[in-house]
Design a protein around this motif. Sequence first.
Motif, PDB file in Angstrom:
ATOM      1  N   ASP A 122      22.246  34.628  67.159  1.00 49.55           N
ATOM      2  CA  ASP A 122      21.751  35.099  65.877  1.00 49.55           C
ATOM      3  C   ASP A 122      21.579  33.930  64.911  1.00 49.55           C
ATOM      4  O   ASP A 122      22.375  32.990  64.886  1.00 49.55           O
ATOM      5  CB  ASP A 122      22.730  36.108  65.271  1.00 49.55           C
ATOM      6  N   ASP A 123      20.525  34.017  64.112  1.00 52.32           N
ATOM      7  CA  ASP A 123      20.278  33.020  63.081  1.00 52.32           C
ATOM      8  C   ASP A 123      21.129  33.370  61.863  1.00 52.32           C
ATOM      9  O   ASP A 123      20.881  34.375  61.192  1.00 52.32           O
ATOM     10  CB  ASP A 123      18.791  33.017  62.721  1.00 52.32           C
ATOM     11  N   ARG A 124      22.132  32.558  61.581  1.00 48.18           N
ATOM     12  CA  ARG A 124      23.040  32.841  60.466  1.00 48.18           C
ATOM     13  C   ARG A 124      22.667  32.068  59.206  1.00 48.18           C
ATOM     14  O   ARG A 124      23.413  32.060  58.232  1.00 48.18           O
ATOM     15  CB  ARG A 124      24.484  32.503  60.858  1.00 48.18           C
TER      16      ARG A 124
ATOM     17  N   GLU B 235      22.861  33.977  55.856  1.00 47.05           N
ATOM     18  CA  GLU B 235      24.224  34.168  55.360  1.00 47.05           C
ATOM     19  C   GLU B 235      24.786  32.877  54.765  1.00 47.05           C
ATOM     20  O   GLU B 235      25.510  32.911  53.757  1.00 47.05           O
ATOM     21  CB  GLU B 235      25.130  34.668  56.489  1.00 47.05           C
TER      22      GLU B 235
ATOM     23  N   GLY C 296      15.734  34.618  55.744  1.00 54.26           N
ATOM     24  CA  GLY C 296      15.916  36.021  56.103  1.00 54.26           C
ATOM     25  C   GLY C 296      14.608  36.771  56.274  1.00 54.26           C
ATOM     26  O   GLY C 296      14.612  37.983  56.489  1.00 54.26           O
TER      27      GLY C 296
ATOM     28  N   LEU D 204      18.418  41.402  52.740  1.00 59.85           N
ATOM     29  CA  LEU D 204      19.461  41.024  53.690  1.00 59.85           C
ATOM     30  C   LEU D 204      20.488  42.109  53.980  1.00 59.85           C
ATOM     31  O   LEU D 204      21.287  41.960  54.914  1.00 59.85           O
ATOM     32  CB  LEU D 204      20.200  39.779  53.169  1.00 59.85           C
TER      33      LEU D 204
ATOM     34  N   ARG E 136      21.122  43.367  57.584  1.00 56.87           N
ATOM     35  CA  ARG E 136      21.499  42.428  58.641  1.00 56.87           C
ATOM     36  C   ARG E 136      22.906  42.742  59.147  1.00 56.87           C
ATOM     37  O   ARG E 136      23.702  43.372  58.451  1.00 56.87           O
ATOM     38  CB  ARG E 136      21.443  40.989  58.113  1.00 56.87           C
ATOM     39  N   PRO E 137      23.227  42.289  60.364  1.00 59.22           N
ATOM     40  CA  PRO E 137      24.585  42.521  60.886  1.00 59.22           C
ATOM     41  C   PRO E 137      25.642  41.922  59.963  1.00 59.22           C
ATOM     42  O   PRO E 137      25.454  40.835  59.408  1.00 59.22           O
ATOM     43  CB  PRO E 137      24.558  41.809  62.242  1.00 59.22           C
TER      44      PRO E 137
ATOM     45  N   HIS F 262      26.606  47.307  57.470  1.00 56.06           N
ATOM     46  CA  HIS F 262      25.794  46.100  57.600  1.00 56.06           C
ATOM     47  C   HIS F 262      26.249  45.054  56.579  1.00 56.06           C
ATOM     48  O   HIS F 262      27.261  45.231  55.899  1.00 56.06           O
ATOM     49  CB  HIS F 262      24.314  46.441  57.406  1.00 56.06           C
ATOM     50  N   LEU F 263      25.484  43.981  56.462  1.00 57.29           N
ATOM     51  CA  LEU F 263      25.826  42.903  55.533  1.00 57.29           C
ATOM     52  C   LEU F 263      25.938  43.405  54.100  1.00 57.29           C
ATOM     53  O   LEU F 263      26.707  42.852  53.297  1.00 57.29           O
ATOM     54  CB  LEU F 263      24.767  41.792  55.628  1.00 57.29           C
TER      55      LEU F 263
END
Length: 215
Positions: A2-4, A7, A61, A128, A131-132, A180-181
């Motif tokens: 995953d692209d973090r 975050e 994002g 965002l 997002r997870p 989620h986030l």
Amino acid sequence: MDDRRPEHWLTACALLYGLTHHIGFGLAWLGTVGDTRWADWADILTPYAVLLTAAAALHTGRADVRCWALYLVGAVTYVEGHGIHLAANSVGNDTPGIPVVHLWDEVVGHYLWYAGTALVFAALARALAARPAPPMRYALIPALVVAVTWTTNSLEGGTAVMGLVIAAAFTVWGVRARRHLGRTLVPAFAPAVVALAVYGIWHRGFPEPTELGWI
């Protein structure tokens, strides 16, 4: 993997928001330079620090056009409000007691600045929130920095009622996005709701902390 990056930029934005929005208080000890304060000069960096990191979070994002439009309106409002506040506040520090300075600094400047902040935060949340969610232990400190900063700015900035309403709205948003986030909106704004409500009940209004001799 995953692209973090969103975050990471979001964390940077939260921490820089907390740092720069207390810069006048935090750097007051540096004193003056000519007719101005060193803190005023440092405060010029505030919009760059907050808005560029927010934009980076949106970019990484992959925010849609509506998020960018909301961000643009928020950023313009933020910059205008901050600029009015900075200029009027600097004049007021040099020549206290001018009513029009209070109007532009404490009223117009703060309301525009913090409304712009809320719009930028809304753009970030919209882009965002789905997002997870990372482990809360990683998100908690930046979220609490936002909570403290939103509370202190609302109280000392004279925008407590607006701040309370906006914090409540973001808290509800966070509860609805709790898987989620977006759940980080809860620790970022629920403490502000509680603090502002208790403060208002305790004092039967929202006097600024400086008026109470706290700062």
